[in-house]
Design a protein around this motif. Sequence first.
Motif, PDB file in Angstrom:
ATOM      1  N   ILE A 254       0.844  -1.206   0.000  1.00 37.37           N
ATOM      2  CA  ILE A 254       0.000   0.000   0.000  1.00 37.37           C
ATOM      3  C   ILE A 254       0.871   1.245   0.000  1.00 37.37           C
ATOM      4  CG2 ILE A 254      -1.703   1.332   1.294  1.00 37.37           C
ATOM      5  CD1 ILE A 254      -2.691  -1.303   2.484  1.00 37.37           C
ATOM      6  N   CYS A 255       0.538   2.177  -0.886  1.00 37.59           N
ATOM      7  CA  CYS A 255       1.133   3.513  -0.843  1.00 37.59           C
ATOM      8  C   CYS A 255       0.041   4.505  -0.468  1.00 37.59           C
ATOM      9  CB  CYS A 255       1.753   3.891  -2.187  1.00 37.59           C
ATOM     10  SG  CYS A 255       2.433   5.570  -2.195  1.00 37.59           S
ATOM     11  N   PHE A 256       0.255   5.214   0.611  1.00 38.97           N
ATOM     12  CA  PHE A 256      -0.707   6.209   1.080  1.00 38.97           C
ATOM     13  C   PHE A 256      -0.167   7.588   0.702  1.00 38.97           C
ATOM     14  CE2 PHE A 256      -2.777   8.422   4.896  1.00 38.97           C
ATOM     15  CZ  PHE A 256      -4.008   8.486   4.263  1.00 38.97           C
ATOM     16  N   VAL A 257      -0.974   8.374  -0.020  1.00 38.55           N
ATOM     17  CA  VAL A 257      -0.553   9.685  -0.516  1.00 38.55           C
ATOM     18  C   VAL A 257      -1.218  10.776   0.308  1.00 38.55           C
ATOM     19  CG1 VAL A 257      -0.451  11.238  -2.497  1.00 38.55           C
ATOM     20  CG2 VAL A 257      -0.281   8.757  -2.838  1.00 38.55           C
TER      21      VAL A 257
ATOM     22  N   MET B  47      -7.293   7.370   9.043  1.00 38.33           N
ATOM     23  CA  MET B  47      -6.109   8.143   8.691  1.00 38.33           C
ATOM     24  C   MET B  47      -4.906   7.691   9.509  1.00 38.33           C
ATOM     25  SD  MET B  47      -4.848  10.589   6.860  1.00 38.33           S
ATOM     26  CE  MET B  47      -6.339  11.409   6.280  1.00 38.33           C
ATOM     27  N   TYR B  48      -5.080   7.604  10.814  1.00 38.82           N
ATOM     28  CA  TYR B  48      -3.971   7.189  11.676  1.00 38.82           C
ATOM     29  C   TYR B  48      -3.509   5.779  11.332  1.00 38.82           C
ATOM     30  CZ  TYR B  48      -4.891  11.234  14.677  1.00 38.82           C
ATOM     31  OH  TYR B  48      -5.038  12.508  15.156  1.00 38.82           O
ATOM     32  N   ALA B  49      -4.478   4.895  11.109  1.00 38.83           N
ATOM     33  CA  ALA B  49      -4.134   3.503  10.836  1.00 38.83           C
ATOM     34  C   ALA B  49      -3.333   3.365   9.553  1.00 38.83           C
ATOM     35  CB  ALA B  49      -5.417   2.664  10.759  1.00 38.83           C
ATOM     36  N   LEU B  50      -3.718   4.091   8.516  1.00 36.99           N
ATOM     37  CA  LEU B  50      -2.994   4.008   7.254  1.00 36.99           C
ATOM     38  C   LEU B  50      -1.607   4.629   7.364  1.00 36.99           C
ATOM     39  CD1 LEU B  50      -5.904   4.702   4.778  1.00 36.99           C
ATOM     40  CD2 LEU B  50      -4.444   2.685   4.780  1.00 36.99           C
ATOM     41  N   LEU B  51      -1.462   5.658   8.160  1.00 40.92           N
ATOM     42  CA  LEU B  51      -0.140   6.245   8.362  1.00 40.92           C
ATOM     43  C   LEU B  51       0.802   5.262   9.060  1.00 40.92           C
ATOM     44  CD1 LEU B  51      -1.165   9.877   9.370  1.00 40.92           C
ATOM     45  CD2 LEU B  51       0.052   9.196   7.299  1.00 40.92           C
ATOM     46  N   ILE B  52       0.232   4.392   9.896  1.00 35.71           N
ATOM     47  CA  ILE B  52       1.037   3.356  10.549  1.00 35.71           C
ATOM     48  C   ILE B  52       1.307   2.200   9.597  1.00 35.71           C
ATOM     49  CG2 ILE B  52       1.063   1.624  12.398  1.00 35.71           C
ATOM     50  CD1 ILE B  52      -0.691   3.531  14.040  1.00 35.71           C
ATOM     51  N   HIS B  53       0.278   1.770   8.891  1.00 33.41           N
ATOM     52  CA  HIS B  53       0.339   0.501   8.167  1.00 33.41           C
ATOM     53  C   HIS B  53       0.942   0.605   6.773  1.00 33.41           C
ATOM     54  CE1 HIS B  53      -0.837  -3.508   6.835  1.00 33.41           C
ATOM     55  NE2 HIS B  53      -1.367  -2.950   5.763  1.00 33.41           N
ATOM     56  N   ALA B  54       0.781   1.722   6.088  1.00 30.36           N
ATOM     57  CA  ALA B  54       1.167   1.811   4.681  1.00 30.36           C
ATOM     58  C   ALA B  54       2.637   1.444   4.483  1.00 30.36           C
ATOM     59  CB  ALA B  54       0.899   3.212   4.156  1.00 30.36           C
TER      60      ALA B  54
ATOM     61  N   LEU C 196       4.402   2.418   2.081  1.00 25.65           N
ATOM     62  CA  LEU C 196       5.057   3.636   1.607  1.00 25.65           C
ATOM     63  C   LEU C 196       4.096   4.799   1.777  1.00 25.65           C
ATOM     64  CD1 LEU C 196       7.444   5.019  -0.020  1.00 25.65           C
ATOM     65  CD2 LEU C 196       6.075   4.567  -2.070  1.00 25.65           C
ATOM     66  N   VAL C 197       4.620   5.940   2.198  1.00 29.59           N
ATOM     67  CA  VAL C 197       3.844   7.176   2.228  1.00 29.59           C
ATOM     68  C   VAL C 197       4.554   8.200   1.347  1.00 29.59           C
ATOM     69  CG1 VAL C 197       3.261   9.205   3.618  1.00 29.59           C
ATOM     70  CG2 VAL C 197       2.637   6.934   4.418  1.00 29.59           C
ATOM     71  N   ILE C 198       3.791   8.820   0.436  1.00 35.05           N
ATOM     72  CA  ILE C 198       4.299   9.932  -0.357  1.00 35.05           C
ATOM     73  C   ILE C 198       3.571  11.186   0.110  1.00 35.05           C
ATOM     74  CG2 ILE C 198       4.416  10.965  -2.653  1.00 35.05           C
ATOM     75  CD1 ILE C 198       4.766   8.206  -3.823  1.00 35.05           C
ATOM     76  N   ALA C 199       4.336  12.179   0.547  1.00 35.64           N
ATOM     77  CA  ALA C 199       3.754  13.410   1.086  1.00 35.64           C
ATOM     78  C   ALA C 199       4.183  14.591   0.225  1.00 35.64           C
ATOM     79  CB  ALA C 199       4.197  13.625   2.530  1.00 35.64           C
TER      80      ALA C 199
ATOM     81  N   ILE D 163      10.943   5.153  -5.577  1.00 38.29           N
ATOM     82  CA  ILE D 163      10.040   4.261  -4.845  1.00 38.29           C
ATOM     83  C   ILE D 163      10.686   2.894  -4.655  1.00 38.29           C
ATOM     84  CG2 ILE D 163       7.865   2.965  -5.020  1.00 38.29           C
ATOM     85  CD1 ILE D 163       6.635   5.471  -6.326  1.00 38.29           C
ATOM     86  N   GLY D 164      11.261   2.368  -5.736  1.00 33.45           N
ATOM     87  CA  GLY D 164      11.924   1.069  -5.636  1.00 33.45           C
ATOM     88  C   GLY D 164      13.057   1.074  -4.636  1.00 33.45           C
TER      89      GLY D 164
END
Length: 405
Positions: free
Chosen positions: A5-8, A61-68, A70-73, A143-144
Amino acid sequence: MDKKICFVIMGFGKKTDPFTGRILDLDKTYENIIAPAIKESGLECIRADEVHDSGLIDKSMYALLIHADLVIADISTFNFNAVYELGIRHAVRPFSTIILKENNADTIPFDLSHNRIFSYNHEGLDISATEAKRCTNALIQLIGQVIEAKNVDSPMYEYIRGLNAPTLPDDELKDIIDRLGNEEKFVFVQRERARNYMKMKMFSEAEECWKKAATISGNDDYFIQQQALCRYKSEVPNSKEALIDAWGIIMQLNPDGNTLDPETLGISGAINKNLYRQGCGVEFLDRAINYYKKSYIVSGNYYTGENYAHCLKLKISEVLNDEERIYLKFEATRVWNDIINSLLKIIDSGEKRVDQMWMYASISNCYLSLENEERSEYYKGLFFNESPLDWQIDTFEKNRNELLN
């Protein structure tokens, strides 16, 4: 969710950079760079606006920030939510976070100045095809590297050794997936529906979608602006009442205060200009002039500049003082010439822009105002060659007819 999962996390829609005054359409960053790179990298992409199902940041929101994985901000324009969510990610995950920023925004918060930041060039309303391709390819490589290396990129975990990152229980992850199944909660669903309704000139339906999007997102400025725009274009139950309602909506953003947001000021100008057209009095024209002028000074945007000059020309018929009439004509002429010169430089560069149609419309109207009918007709033809929608033609013709009269 078998894929990684990538969370943006980023702003959405058009946002104003507080340091440069430039308007950036952040959706174009997502559509042209971020989403293609994530897809090509084989990750499941979830954008933050897909989980804003209340005015507050909830457990999704909090859960995805923990679980993802990769995060792209994207911190361009320093959107409060994006920067806040990036801080949470750095607190709960030592690695696998990528920060993006538009290249012309030189200021970087001190706490992030030690991080590697991926920069890109944004034209404001769109991103050039060349830049999109360059950035997408570079972001795929990054990303890779980030996912494979798992190097610490959180300042907190870099400076404080031995911290244990929190983990997400399985039942919480299942709850996220279940909640993502309800499309009506998603900002992006309401946004896309609204845009489609606008293409069909169904402005009342579009307004309702923008209103829902504003509620879901916690009253984001962009959605309130679009709601006000569609409200007055709906002309329901009639033009005057729709404008008064739209004014009540845009007042939530306090255009008479210290706002420097060009979009808020531009829409405020449009509402007051149209109220003047409805016979509500010259004070509404004066307010439109002030809003358009402020927007033009802040952003240099040709569309608000054209409307500023247009309102100055309308004001000439309302004053008896010869000196004031001379000033109004001089200022309007100056702005028309400035707009023509700046837009012709862009057109002569040869690069096709997403707002090409409106550039032609503005040049045509400016030449018409300067009584150069031959050049005005030429750019009018180029405007129609861009296949404008019916409501865009209506807007163009309304301004043109008022100039002619």
